[in-house]
Scaffold this motif. Structure first.
Motif, PDB file in Angstrom:
ATOM      1  N   GLY A 296       0.797  -1.220   0.000  1.00 41.87           N
ATOM      2  CA  GLY A 296       0.000   0.000   0.000  1.00 41.87           C
ATOM      3  C   GLY A 296       0.825   1.264   0.000  1.00 41.87           C
ATOM      4  O   GLY A 296       0.457   2.253  -0.642  1.00 41.87           O
ATOM      5  N   ARG A 443     -13.236   4.351   2.161  1.00 45.43           N
ATOM      6  CA  ARG A 443     -12.727   3.455   3.201  1.00 45.43           C
ATOM      7  C   ARG A 443     -13.825   3.102   4.205  1.00 45.43           C
ATOM      8  O   ARG A 443     -13.961   1.958   4.635  1.00 45.43           O
ATOM      9  N   SER A 492      -8.046  -5.652   1.340  1.00 48.02           N
ATOM     10  CA  SER A 492      -7.052  -4.783   1.978  1.00 48.02           C
ATOM     11  C   SER A 492      -6.893  -5.218   3.424  1.00 48.02           C
ATOM     12  O   SER A 492      -7.886  -5.474   4.115  1.00 48.02           O
ATOM     13  N   VAL A 494      -4.276  -4.532   7.083  1.00 48.06           N
ATOM     14  CA  VAL A 494      -3.235  -3.735   7.739  1.00 48.06           C
ATOM     15  C   VAL A 494      -2.679  -4.523   8.918  1.00 48.06           C
ATOM     16  O   VAL A 494      -3.444  -5.080   9.725  1.00 48.06           O
ATOM     17  N   ARG A 499      -0.058  -1.609   5.093  1.00 48.88           N
ATOM     18  CA  ARG A 499      -1.215  -2.097   4.343  1.00 48.88           C
ATOM     19  C   ARG A 499      -0.768  -2.825   3.087  1.00 48.88           C
ATOM     20  O   ARG A 499       0.140  -2.373   2.375  1.00 48.88           O
TER      21      ARG A 499
END
Length: 527
Positions: A296, A443, A492, A494, A499
């Motif tokens: 990311g 998001r 996605s 983290v 990320r």
């Protein structure tokens, strides 16, 4: 016969709203300011008595509007009464309700095109009718006199009315066609600088400069493309956060598409180094036909299996649709739709949010309906609202990916059911998701497990991404499926502040595969 199309010649058109007057005057002022003219502008818009005369010519029942929550009977002299998507004679007819039918009155009234219109729910549709053809049912107790309607009706009426009252006065987008070279005046419908650049480039215009009136009046403020940031510091101060409000008059200086440098979509900083692979452990073998794993922070491709081979993406298409919606509309605005979700589901097996013609929902609700249950009906509603048509919206989708430098993608619709030409790659989709996750509203939507709408009806929307509940650190983004594409996903996650994105195309075991690949990438890379 359409009774609401009968309009005597003697009735003048309703005066335009003061907001539209101000917008037109602002456009004129903008052009004059650019040309260095300082003399005052004398507008010729009608005010005061002229408006009163027009309102007195309305065709309306000889009574006050029917109270919200009451039941009305259609009195159309043996014909039927059109229920329309908006309160005017040119909007889409949703249904034609026969004489003698009943309608529930919703709390919204407008005057337009010589008629007084009331918002109603009738024959399964929510829309506007000319109230001269309505009569209060003899068996109805007006809410104002102590009667009560059921809780669901109250909730639906209140939600629909709130939505209708939040419909924006200025439509999204440019609200005009552009000349690809030279000066253009537009009334911007609200959104980010990136949305403006995508919308203009879709019409063949590469912006070289923008001029706008300061909010509240005053001198012009300018934005020049391709110059150091400090040159545009004043613009960035006036339009903090990069969003230009709806109703802002803009003067665009355009260069032909073929003669200007490509304007890149802003992406997360790529100056940071890519993570370093540690150890010799290879990536796990999974059943996906194509895989891309992206860091990311740096945008580096950490693992590749056919990552740049175009394949059907199914509903991963909606990542691009959602980016355009977040950047190019005001999410609080109400939208009246003409899409029939249940009919789409019955016709081709579409996954749907559950929209019905005449429904009104906020753009935020439509965005959740797009990304959580993967509503194809929401995709079409968003496309029509933002760009005027599906074709125009798809052109913006393809412009967006081209501006991002993604060359393996060609969209033909906003939802992903797709034609043989509708293709993308695992790499392109991961990079679209990477950009989307820089947008706070995007998001928030893709990370939500559940949303309940608050428009015409309360619809519970559940996220199809099971990894939100299964894998610690997962916070988005989208799943997809068609017979041709197989099961697809971009996820996605983290961990320790880092990320990564995993994109899988045509993987029957997409969730298990994604978990294995996430474990591998986090355990075998060092940031």
């Amino acid at each position: 016969m359409d009774l609401t199309m009968l309009r005597p010649r003697s009735i003048p058109r309703r005066a335009r709203t003061s907001m539209r007057h101000a917008a037109v005057a602002s456009l004129i002022s903008l052009l004059m300011g650019f040309m260095g003219l300082s003399f005052p502008i004398l507008t010729t818009f009608a005010e005061g008595p002229d408006i009163v005369r027009e309102q007195s010519a309305l065709i309306a029942a000889g009574r006050d509007p029917l109270p919200a929550g009451s039941i009305a009977v259609v009195r159309a002299d043996g014909d039927c009464l059109r229920v329309r998507s908006e309160a005017n004679l040119t909007s889409t007819p949703l249904a034609c309700v026969p004489t003698g039918s009943t309608a529930t009155i919703l709390p919204a009234t407008r005057d337009a095109d010589g008629y007084r219109w009331q918002l109603v729910s009738a024959s399964g549709f929510t829309g506007w009718v000319a109230d001269v053809y309505l009569a209060l049912s003899s068996g109805t107790t007006s809410p104002s006199s102590g009667g009560a309607s059921g809780p669901s009706a109250v909730s639906s009426s209140a939600g629909a009315a709130a939505c209708v009252n939040s419909i924006a006065s200025v439509k999204p987008g440019l609200n005009t066609s552009l000349s690809p070279v030279g000066l253009n005046l537009v009334l911007w419908g609200g959104g980010t600088m990136n949305a403006l650049a995508t919308a203009t480039e879709a019409q063949g215009c590469r912006i070289t400069a923008i001029y706008a009136n300061r909010p509240g009046g005053g001198s012009l403020v300018s934005y020049l493309v391709g110059v150091p940031d400090f040159v545009n510091a004043e613009w960035q101060s006036v339009f903090a956060g990069g969003r230009i409000p709806a109703g802002t008059a803009l003067m665009l200086i355009c260069g032909a598409t073929g003669t200007q440098a490509v304007v890149s979509v802003p992406t997360p900083a790529s100056a940071v180094p890519a993570p370093r692979k540690i150890g010799l452990k290879p990536a796990p073998l999974v059943s996906a036909a194509a895989i891309a794993i992206i860091d990311g922070d740096s945008g580096a491709l950490l693992y590749d299996k056919n990552a740049t081979t175009p394949r059907p993406p199914a509903s991963l298409t909606k990542i691009a649709t959602a980016i355009l919606a977040v950047e190019g509309t005001e999410l609080s605005s109400g939208v009246t739709v003409d899409v029939d979700g249940p009919r789409m589901a019955a016709r081709d097996g579409s996954s749907v949010m559950g929209l019905r013609p005449g429904d009104c929902y906020s753009m935020a609700d439509l965005l959740y309906g797009l990304m959580l249950p993967s509503g194809n009906d929401a995709a079409i509603a968003i496309a029509k609202y933002e760009a005027g048509s599906e074709a125009a919206f798809v052109k913006q989708m393809n412009t967006l990916v081209r501006r991002m430098g993604l060359t393996g993608t060609m969209f033909t619709d906003p939802h992903g059911l797709g034609s043989p030409q509708h293709r993308s790659t695992a790499y392109d989709l991961a990079m679209m998701a990477r950009y989307g996750m820089t947008l706070p509203q995007f998001r928030e939507v893709v990370g939500a497990p559940l949303r309940t709408t608050s428009g015409s009806r309360s619809i519970p929307l559940y996220n199809t991404n099971a990894l939100l509940r299964r894998y610690p650190g997962v916070d988005g983004v989208k799943t997809g499926f068609t017979e041709e594409a197989g099961r697809t996903i971009v996820v996605s996650a983290v961990r320790n502040g880092h990320r990564v994105f995993v994109a899988l195309l045509n993987d029957q075991n997409r969730d298990d595969s994604a978990v294995s690949l996430l474990d591998w990438v986090f355990q075998n890379h060092q940031w």
